[in-house]
Scaffold this active site. Structure first.
Site, PDB file in Angstrom:
ATOM      1  N   ASN A 301       0.836  -1.188   0.000  1.00 18.49           N
ATOM      2  CA  ASN A 301       0.000   0.000   0.000  1.00 18.49           C
ATOM      3  C   ASN A 301       0.884   1.257   0.000  1.00 18.49           C
ATOM      4  OD1 ASN A 301      -1.779   2.048   0.446  1.00 18.49           O
ATOM      5  ND2 ASN A 301      -2.600   1.214   2.347  1.00 18.49           N
ATOM      6  N   ASP A 322       0.978   8.755  -9.278  1.00 16.62           N
ATOM      7  CA  ASP A 322      -0.036   8.535 -10.322  1.00 16.62           C
ATOM      8  C   ASP A 322      -1.087   7.553  -9.807  1.00 16.62           C
ATOM      9  OD1 ASP A 322      -1.404   8.485 -12.702  1.00 16.62           O
ATOM     10  OD2 ASP A 322      -0.039   7.062 -13.672  1.00 16.62           O
ATOM     11  N   CYS A 362      -6.573  11.160 -11.990  1.00 18.52           N
ATOM     12  CA  CYS A 362      -7.405  10.734 -13.117  1.00 18.52           C
ATOM     13  C   CYS A 362      -8.874  10.693 -12.709  1.00 18.52           C
ATOM     14  CB  CYS A 362      -6.930   9.396 -13.670  1.00 18.52           C
ATOM     15  SG  CYS A 362      -6.993   8.067 -12.470  1.00 18.52           S
TER      16      CYS A 362
END
Ligand code: SAH
Length: 418
Positions: A301, A322, A362
């Site tokens: 994680n 990202d 995103c």
């Protein structure tokens, strides 16, 4: 005289504008609810619909009618979806038939024909759904193979036509389907994967972005196999990376790290929760001829790993963040904002003075402004001053139709953090 007769005959062909409409499946909008459509937004939400006529089945083409009975366009019907109609065409005279799909596919291919972004690669998005006028359809090319992803009832119904058109218009060795997305359930569709035509792709297909080579798993990998939207941004991050130490968080198959090693980065630490993704990153490291000592791969994680690295006083010249889409819906936004803030705070704390934070989101629901504010808050909390060097978005093979702002989901910043 004969010409006159022919005109008479033509005038009496049934058209969608006269009695043909009385049997045509159609969706009638509520009064005043055609504003988005008139601005060419391709979605009709359930709240805008007054009436559905003539019993359309999932995926069927429906005429879109205003409350006054005017034909406004044509769409694909999906009764179980929160978006019961996705619009194929705003032209009342359009026929939704194979010739229509041919024209839309040709337009999508034409849009990419001369893109500078695509001169140095053999992997690219050929059809970008709504933004290419084909709601619910994605087509990606990986070398000789095409991957099709269908997320809505409209293209589901036209699958066979779409495959024929791809075979007629795009040279390929095989077409593989990756319609294994959760959103299909909202459309009442089951997940579907498998060979649509031609040859089955090998377990790993090699692609390249410039001189950087990647192995892509078309059948099991994330998305359709690779994050094509980040191509330009991998190159930009690489361009800043000379001689530095890079921490690439949410690395998937190593993209940003390998782009940076190719540009002379000294070392990269690739972090991802997915063991198969990092296994591919290791293979990609070898494929590009880099010594194993130039990269470290850490599975787990990201939040825990970043905290541990910070507590160990690890420091980097560049940090790439990202993450996956933290805000799946608008309701997730507050929680997602905290996650973006946390990860960006950790990113800032892990940078040497003057280091670069390359940070992305995103989540379509997170606006560019809010994202920038979150990164600003993270830098502030870290006690660091950050300046934006570059503002980034999806590469040009992911065009955004200005009438469809939802298409603009990816945003990124390269910041110098003093
Ligand atoms: N940067 C990549 C794409 C990243 S996609 C590229 O250029 O190709 C997001 C990645 O985050 C996925 O690989 C996913 O496996 C990973 N991920 C999701 N949740 C995570 C978590 N909590 N910790 C670490 N990685 C995670």
């Amino acid at each position: 005289m004969r010409a006159h007769c022919r005109r008479m005959v033509l005038l009496h062909q049934p058209t969608p504008f006269d009695f043909g409409l009385s049997i045509m499946p159609s969706v009638v909008l509520k009064a005043g609810r055609d504003k988005a459509l008139l601005r060419r937004h391709p979605w009709i939400f359930s709240g805008a619909i007054a009436e559905v006529r003539n019993d359309p089945k999932p995926g069927d083409t429906v005429a879109l009618l205003s409350s006054r009975g005017e034909t406004l366009g044509w769409g694909a019907y999906s009764p179980t979806s929160g978006i019961p109609v996705r619009i194929w065409s705003f032209n009342p005279g359009e026929h939704i038939d194979p010739a229509f799909f041919h024209q839309r596919l040709a337009a999508a291919l034409g849009r990419r024909h001369d893109l500078p972004a695509l001169r140095q690669t053999n992997a690219m998005r050929l059809v970008n759904a709504e933004s290419d006028g084909l709601p619910g359809l994605i087509v990606d090319r990986y070398g000789d193979f095409l991957v099709v992803q269908i997320s809505a009832a409209g293209p589901e119904l036209w699958r066979a036509t779409l495959v024929d058109l791809l075979n007629d218009n795009v040279l390929n060795a095989g077409i593989w389907e990756r319609s294994d997305l959760e959103v299909r359930r909202k459309e009442g569709l089951q997940p579907r994967t498998g060979l649509l035509s031609g040859r089955e792709p090998p377990p790993l297909v090699e692609i390249h972005e410039g001189a950087v080579r990647f192995l892509v798993d078309l059948t099991q990998g994330q998305k359709t196999g690779f994050y094509l939207d980040q191509r330009h941004n991998r190159a930009r991050v690489g361009a800043h990376a000379a001689e530095g130490d890079l921490l690439n968080v949410f690395a998937y198959s190593g993209g940003f790290g390998l782009a940076s090693l190719a540009q002379g980065a000294a070392r990269v630490t690739q972090v991802d929760a997915s063991e198969p993704a990092l296994a591919l990153a290791r293979q990609n490291l070898a494929l590009n001829g880099h010594e194993a000592t130039r990269a470290e791969h850490v599975t787990g994680n990201a939040f825990d790993i970043l905290r541990r690295l910070r507590d160990q006083a690890a420091r980097y010249d560049m940090v790439v963040l990202d993450p996956p889409k933290f805000a799946e819906t608008a309701a997730h936004l507050p929680k997602a904002s905290r996650a973006y803030k946390d990860v960006n705070l950790l990113g800032c704390q892990l940078l040497r003075p003057g280091g670069l934070l390359c940070t992305f989101s995103c989540s379509g629901h997170l606006t560019t402004d809010l994202f920038r504010k979150i990164v600003a808050d993270a830098a502030l909390d870290a006690g660091r001053q950050a300046v934006v060097l570059e503002r980034l978005g999806a590469d040009a093979d992911h065009p955004v139709n200005l009438a469809f702002p939802e298409g603009e989901y990816l945003k990124g910043l390269i910041c110098r953090v003093d």
